[in-house]
Design an enzyme around this catalytic site. Structure first.
Site, PDB file in Angstrom:
ATOM      1  N   ASP A 169       0.840  -1.201   0.000  1.00  0.00           N
ATOM      2  CA  ASP A 169       0.000   0.000   0.000  1.00  0.00           C
ATOM      3  C   ASP A 169       0.873   1.249   0.000  1.00  0.00           C
ATOM      4  O   ASP A 169       0.640   2.197  -0.752  1.00  0.00           O
ATOM      5  CB  ASP A 169      -0.909  -0.028   1.234  1.00  0.00           C
ATOM      6  CG  ASP A 169      -2.082   0.927   1.126  1.00  0.00           C
ATOM      7  OD1 ASP A 169      -2.442   1.326  -0.005  1.00  0.00           O
ATOM      8  OD2 ASP A 169      -2.657   1.266   2.179  1.00  0.00           O
ATOM      9  N   HIS A 264      -4.286   2.885  -7.090  1.00  0.00           N
ATOM     10  CA  HIS A 264      -5.475   2.527  -6.318  1.00  0.00           C
ATOM     11  C   HIS A 264      -6.696   2.324  -7.216  1.00  0.00           C
ATOM     12  O   HIS A 264      -7.574   1.524  -6.892  1.00  0.00           O
ATOM     13  CB  HIS A 264      -5.756   3.577  -5.242  1.00  0.00           C
ATOM     14  CG  HIS A 264      -5.011   3.325  -3.967  1.00  0.00           C
ATOM     15  ND1 HIS A 264      -3.680   3.622  -3.819  1.00  0.00           N
ATOM     16  CD2 HIS A 264      -5.416   2.763  -2.798  1.00  0.00           C
ATOM     17  CE1 HIS A 264      -3.289   3.270  -2.606  1.00  0.00           C
ATOM     18  NE2 HIS A 264      -4.318   2.741  -1.965  1.00  0.00           N
ATOM     19  N   HIS A 267      -6.360  -1.124  -8.471  1.00  0.00           N
ATOM     20  CA  HIS A 267      -6.780  -2.017  -7.374  1.00  0.00           C
ATOM     21  C   HIS A 267      -8.293  -2.177  -7.374  1.00  0.00           C
ATOM     22  O   HIS A 267      -8.825  -3.278  -7.286  1.00  0.00           O
ATOM     23  CB  HIS A 267      -6.323  -1.463  -6.025  1.00  0.00           C
ATOM     24  CG  HIS A 267      -7.056  -2.032  -4.854  1.00  0.00           C
ATOM     25  ND1 HIS A 267      -8.305  -1.572  -4.456  1.00  0.00           N
ATOM     26  CD2 HIS A 267      -6.756  -3.043  -4.007  1.00  0.00           C
ATOM     27  CE1 HIS A 267      -8.721  -2.277  -3.423  1.00  0.00           C
ATOM     28  NE2 HIS A 267      -7.797  -3.165  -3.120  1.00  0.00           N
ATOM     29  N   HIS A 281      -5.475  -5.743   0.478  1.00  0.00           N
ATOM     30  CA  HIS A 281      -5.506  -4.456  -0.231  1.00  0.00           C
ATOM     31  C   HIS A 281      -4.130  -4.089  -0.769  1.00  0.00           C
ATOM     32  O   HIS A 281      -3.957  -3.800  -1.964  1.00  0.00           O
ATOM     33  CB  HIS A 281      -6.024  -3.375   0.732  1.00  0.00           C
ATOM     34  CG  HIS A 281      -5.928  -1.983   0.203  1.00  0.00           C
ATOM     35  ND1 HIS A 281      -6.879  -1.438  -0.638  1.00  0.00           N
ATOM     36  CD2 HIS A 281      -5.000  -1.019   0.403  1.00  0.00           C
ATOM     37  CE1 HIS A 281      -6.530  -0.196  -0.930  1.00  0.00           C
ATOM     38  NE2 HIS A 281      -5.401   0.090  -0.324  1.00  0.00           N
TER      39      HIS A 281
END
Length: 380
Positions: A169, A264, A267, A281
């Protein structure tokens, strides 16, 4: 030019810091609603008892059901009122922390992560789920947590995969902040339209946010591998301390005040593939970072640096690493379409993006990642 920097009021990190939790409770009053899974409470029972006695405060256990749902939030709000709690504590992983944020609504909330798996602890946002665990909505509050308290000794005892996911992350933070710097995007451009007015509408990233995002990346490269080894041995070392700070504080401030971009959004697109649901995540964000670099046509040296880092700590570098062994053109199209919906952060990239462009970047990132993983070269 309007700029903004968003951060928690206090961030405190160190070994055995949980013993000082009561001190921060007493800055609000004497009684705190403690939102945590029972297993997490049991794990730190001695520290909670010690700090409650030392600072003469009381923890009201909430009987948290494990899901950050609207029903659970309303139940806990009523409990806080009934018990006349002066503040709210979220202790544990992401759902306990998000529930505490929702209950407190930005007021007098103390966040105590027991893992360093994401940069969410410092942020003023949360994710709501339905009672059966499906995604519901995002929630945003008027300010970030009052206190973020990190006990590195507790995080060192957690499974190493959480720490590595946190590095995944955090890995995206610098590259997404860099994209926002280049595009002059608003730092809240990736947020749903309905919440933008509550935040810093029209604000651009600060120099401070970009400096923190840069330091985040540098810290991962320098200490990531050593931090993972420390976590495997369940010991606190300077490298582990530095990476915990990078995962939570540097990445948290870097993303919220520097902005999100391609990683992101990719993602989010990948989450439509059921095979990815068993991956964390940060693991999916790591691959999303590689996709963003392909979109940017980043230099080979930079791609190699990121790939080398990912492989050194066992972060995903190809679709197979996040469970996707095969992908049809239709599935790839659906992933790309999800990635570029109007409210996604992909539009903070300093150039237009298209479905076909995203599909191509995912496929090339996958090919490069697989080849580099097996041969150490970009092409076979």
């Amino acid at each position: 030019m309007r700029k903004a920097f968003i951060s928690p009021s206090k961030y405190v990190q160190g070994e055995n810091e949980l013993l000082n939790l009561g001190y921060f409770v007493t800055s609000f009053g004497k009684k705190a609603l403690l939102i945590a899974n029972q297993s997490d409470i049991d794990r730190v029972r001695k520290q909670l008892d010690y700090t409650a006695e030392k600072y003469n405060c009381l923890f009201v256990t909430a009987g948290f059901n494990g899901e950050c749902s609207r029903i659970e939030v309303e139940r806990l709000k009523k409990l806080a009122i009934t018990e006349q709690c002066d503040c709210t504590i979220g202790l544990g992983g992401g759902k306990a922390i998000d529930t505490a944020k929702c209950v407190a609504e930005g007021n007098a909330v103390i966040i105590v992560p027991t893992i360093a798996a994401t940069d969410a602890p410092t942020s003023h946002s949360a994710v709501l789920y339905t009672p059966d665990g499906a995604f519901d909505d995002y929630a945003y509050f008027k300010q970030s947590p009052s206190v973020v308290l990190i006990d590195t000794q507790i995080i060192a005892q957690a499974p190493v995969r959480f720490l590595v996911s946190g590095m995944g992350d955090a890995l995206s933070t610098y590259f997404e902040a860099r994209a926002n710097q280049k595009s002059y995007a608003n730092i809240n451009a990736g947020l749903p339209c309905g919440v933008r007015e509550q935040l810093c509408e029209g604000a651009k990233p600060t120099l401070a946010a970009f400096a923190l995002a840069t330091l985040c990346y540098q810290t991962l490269l320098k200490d990531g591998k050593k931090a993972k080894a420390s976590c495997i041995d369940k010991v606190v070392t300077p490298a582990l301390e530095n990476v915990i700070e990078a995962n939570i504080l540097l990445s948290g401030l870097g993303f919220e005040s520097g902005g999100l971009a391609g990683a992101h959004a990719v993602h989010d697109g990948l989450t439509i593939l059921e095979e990815t649901h068993h991956y964390y995540h940060g693991e999916k964000v790591a691959f999303g970072t590689l996709v963003q670099l392909i979109l940017e046509n980043s230099p080979e040296e930079e791609l190699k640096e990121v790939l080398d880092f990912c492989l050194s700590v066992n972060l995903p570098v190809c679709l197979e690493d996040i469970g996707v062994k095969t992908i049809s053109d239709q599935q790839l199209t659906e992933v790309a379409e999800k990635t570029i919906i109007p409210e996604e952060s992909i539009h903070s990239m300093p150039f237009p993006v298209t479905v076909e462009g995203i599909k191509a970047a995912i496929l090339l990132a996958d090919t490069i990642g697989k080849n580099y993983k097996t041969t150490g070269k970009f092409v076979k």
